[in-house]
Scaffold this active site. Structure first.
Site, PDB file in Angstrom:
ATOM      1  N   THR A 199       0.829  -1.206   0.000  1.00  0.00           N
ATOM      2  CA  THR A 199       0.000   0.000   0.000  1.00  0.00           C
ATOM      3  C   THR A 199       0.864   1.258   0.000  1.00  0.00           C
ATOM      4  OG1 THR A 199      -1.727  -1.208   1.181  1.00  0.00           O
ATOM      5  CG2 THR A 199      -1.843   1.189   1.256  1.00  0.00           C
TER       6      THR A 199
ATOM      7  N   ASN B 173      -5.688  -9.614  -7.839  1.00  0.00           N
ATOM      8  CA  ASN B 173      -5.617 -10.460  -6.648  1.00  0.00           C
ATOM      9  C   ASN B 173      -6.811 -11.395  -6.503  1.00  0.00           C
ATOM     10  OD1 ASN B 173      -6.400  -7.585  -6.240  1.00  0.00           O
ATOM     11  ND2 ASN B 173      -7.202  -8.343  -4.293  1.00  0.00           N
TER      12      ASN B 173
ATOM     13  N   GLN C  82       0.814  -9.051  -6.691  1.00  0.00           N
ATOM     14  CA  GLN C  82       0.461 -10.460  -6.927  1.00  0.00           C
ATOM     15  C   GLN C  82       1.347 -11.132  -7.966  1.00  0.00           C
ATOM     16  OE1 GLN C  82      -1.432 -12.342  -5.192  1.00  0.00           O
ATOM     17  NE2 GLN C  82      -2.498 -10.803  -3.982  1.00  0.00           N
TER      18      GLN C  82
ATOM     19  N   GLY D 118       6.276  -7.863   0.597  1.00  0.00           N
ATOM     20  CA  GLY D 118       6.968  -9.068   1.045  1.00  0.00           C
ATOM     21  C   GLY D 118       6.043 -10.199   1.455  1.00  0.00           C
ATOM     22  N   HIS D 119       4.927  -9.856   2.127  1.00  0.00           N
ATOM     23  CA  HIS D 119       4.112 -10.934   2.706  1.00  0.00           C
ATOM     24  C   HIS D 119       3.331 -11.734   1.673  1.00  0.00           C
ATOM     25  CE1 HIS D 119      -0.109  -9.195   2.894  1.00  0.00           C
ATOM     26  NE2 HIS D 119       0.571  -8.101   2.630  1.00  0.00           N
TER      27      HIS D 119
ATOM     28  N   THR E  13      14.560   5.050   9.518  1.00  0.00           N
ATOM     29  CA  THR E  13      15.629   4.056   9.667  1.00  0.00           C
ATOM     30  C   THR E  13      15.217   2.738   9.031  1.00  0.00           C
ATOM     31  OG1 THR E  13      16.365   5.138  11.682  1.00  0.00           O
ATOM     32  CG2 THR E  13      17.063   2.849  11.378  1.00  0.00           C
TER      33      THR E  13
ATOM     34  N   CYS F 235     -18.720  -8.512   3.419  1.00  0.00           N
ATOM     35  CA  CYS F 235     -19.889  -8.204   4.218  1.00  0.00           C
ATOM     36  C   CYS F 235     -19.766  -6.774   4.737  1.00  0.00           C
ATOM     37  CB  CYS F 235     -19.985  -9.174   5.388  1.00  0.00           C
ATOM     38  SG  CYS F 235     -21.530  -9.027   6.267  1.00  0.00           S
TER      39      CYS F 235
HETATM   40  C1  PLP Z   1      -2.017  -7.390  -0.990  1.00  0.00           C
HETATM   41  C2  PLP Z   1      -2.050  -6.401  -2.109  1.00  0.00           C
HETATM   42  C3  PLP Z   1      -1.745  -5.043  -1.899  1.00  0.00           C
HETATM   43  C4  PLP Z   1      -1.456  -4.473  -0.524  1.00  0.00           C
HETATM   44  O1  PLP Z   1      -0.268  -4.887   0.038  1.00  0.00           O
HETATM   45  P1  PLP Z   1      -0.053  -4.631   1.618  1.00  0.00           P
HETATM   46  O2  PLP Z   1       1.346  -5.067   1.880  1.00  0.00           O
HETATM   47  O3  PLP Z   1      -1.059  -5.440   2.335  1.00  0.00           O
HETATM   48  O4  PLP Z   1      -0.234  -3.164   1.850  1.00  0.00           O
HETATM   49  C5  PLP Z   1      -1.758  -4.195  -2.981  1.00  0.00           C
HETATM   50  N1  PLP Z   1      -2.070  -4.643  -4.208  1.00  0.00           N
HETATM   51  C6  PLP Z   1      -2.369  -5.927  -4.455  1.00  0.00           C
HETATM   52  C7  PLP Z   1      -2.681  -6.358  -5.840  1.00  0.00           C
HETATM   53  C8  PLP Z   1      -2.384  -6.851  -3.409  1.00  0.00           C
HETATM   54  O5  PLP Z   1      -2.711  -8.122  -3.655  1.00  0.00           O
END
Ligand code: PLP
Length: 405
Positions: free
Chosen positions: A72, A150, A178, A199-200, A236, A323
């Protein structure tokens, strides 16, 4: 109960090797990389290595990578920078199916007085390229189109869009959150100006992202502060997470072939099995799609109810409706695609990764059909083994533009 995790587009499990790489930086290696003493120096070298590994995955040079706190923030930075560096251009082009990090930003910018054009998609979720070409004008500061969606996994022709933007002298940003780790990329060979990642979504932890900024592109920081990231992002450095993202990038590069062979084959088998359920359909272009994602609608039932029943068996997935204020409303993505409401409400997204196994697919295929049967037996839209009278089919949500039309 064993967890079967088919929700990798929402987030992924941190890889044990990533954790292992990070751990020393949460213990003894606590230096600030800007410090002149040895505690700073010993971590600075690891940031350089992490940046190199990420740049290798992206096919760019390390100086073109700016670390952020999440996908984001990367998206916000790209939009902000493009608008601030070109104050005379007050127009933004994006699509109707972007992530909320872009969609809600675009509506915010509209309230600030910018003009925004959102390009539509067809029934398969494919971008209308002619509409896009018409929308770009000399007033346009930025075109921002995601690499892959996504919810549906549909892959967008971003290399082609980038070429078009460059010819027209317009900056192009892509949200590739993605796509990174699922699609091979060589950014230096493309006309992409900026690219966001998180990263996640590739087995690093939550709370680290990056923005690729092409060398030579005018840039304004979003986070104003210290001289970190060559003055492009104050604050930092998040050393452990930068190291972790570097390891995750290295693993993702090595696993790309498996993602596109074994994971793709598992996804295809899961999808084919689920499509045997009557009145089910895939949402999105099946040809131009991420290897790990399927979005399937089971008509005449609610996606949320399916999720609830799946969770009894430890299966994690997500649904295409959210929802909000007590009424179930299909996602903006499925609405933009014009998916009929009886299907949009019953949509489920399953997103796999290299950790998934054939046994998990077998298990899900065994559990799914009875859940659908059970829910249909309770559905007001289902009668005597088939859809009920279609005149009954109206949605109770005011915000559902499918029913209004
Ligand atoms: C998950 C996602 C984001 C947001 O990433 P965050 O690290 O949760 O802020 C933005 N764009 C797409 C297409 C995503 O799948």
């Amino acid at each position: 109960m064993k967890t079967i995790y088919f929700d990798n587009n929402a987030t992924t499990e941190v890889d044990p090797e990533v954790f292992e790489a990070m751990e020393p930086f949460l213990k003894g290696l606590y230096g600030n990389p800007s410090s002149m003493h040895h505690k700073g120096g010993e971590v600075a070298a690891h940031i350089r290595l992490g940046r190199q590994r990420l740049a290798d995955l992206l096919g760019c040079s390390p100086e073109e990578v700016i670390y952020t706190s999440c996908g984001t923030e990367s998206d916000n930075t790209a939009l902000w920078s493009a608008l601030r560096t070109q104050p005379d251009r007050r127009h933004l082009v994006t699509s109707r199916v972007e992530h909320s990090a872009i969609v809600n930003n675009a509506s915010f910018l509209r309230r600030l007085g910018y003009s925004v054009t959102e390009i539509g998609v067809d029934r398969q979720g494919r971008l209308d390229m002619e509409e896009l070409a018409r929308a770009v004008t000399p007033e346009t500061a930025l075109v921002s189109i995601h690499w892959a969606n996504n919810e549906t996994g549909v892959v967008f022709p971003v290399l082609e869009i980038a070429e078009m933007c460059r010819e027209r002298g317009v900056v192009f940003h892509t949200d590739a959150v993605q796509a990174v780790g699922k699609i091979p990329m060589a950014l230096s060979d493309t006309k992409i100006d900026m690219l966001s990642l998180a990263g996640h979504k590739l087995h690093a932890p939550k709370g680290i992202g990056a923005l690729y900024v092409r060398r030579g592109l005018k840039f304004q920081p979003f986070m104003v502060g210290g001289h970190q990231e060559h003055g492009r992002r104050g604050g930092t450095e998040n050393v452990p997470y930068i190291v972790g993202l570097g390891k995750a990038a290295e693993l993702a590069a090595a696993r790309l072939p498996e993602e596109n062979s074994r994971v793709r084959a598992m996804r295809d088998r899961l999808e084919a099995g689920l499509l045997k359920v009557p009145y089910s359909m895939v949402n999105g272009d099946r040809e131009h799609r991420l290897p790990n994602t399927t979005n399937i609608s089971f008509e005449y039932i609610e996606g949320e109810s399916i999720l609830f029943h799946l969770s009894h068996f430890g299966i994690c997935a997500s649904s295409g409706s959210a929802c909000t204020s007590g009424s179930l409303e299909p996602s903006h993505v499925l609405r933009a695609m014009g998916v009929p409401f009886t299907a949009a409400h019953g949509s489920i997204r399953l997103s796999l990764c290299t950790y998934n196994t054939e046994e998990e697919v077998d298990f899900a295929l065994e559990k799914f059909p009875p859940i659908v049967d059970k829910l249909r037996a309770l559905s007001p839209f289902w009668k005597d083994g088939g859809p009920a009278d279609s005149t009954l089919l109206t949605c109770d949500s005011d915000a559902c533009n499918l029913c209004a039309s």
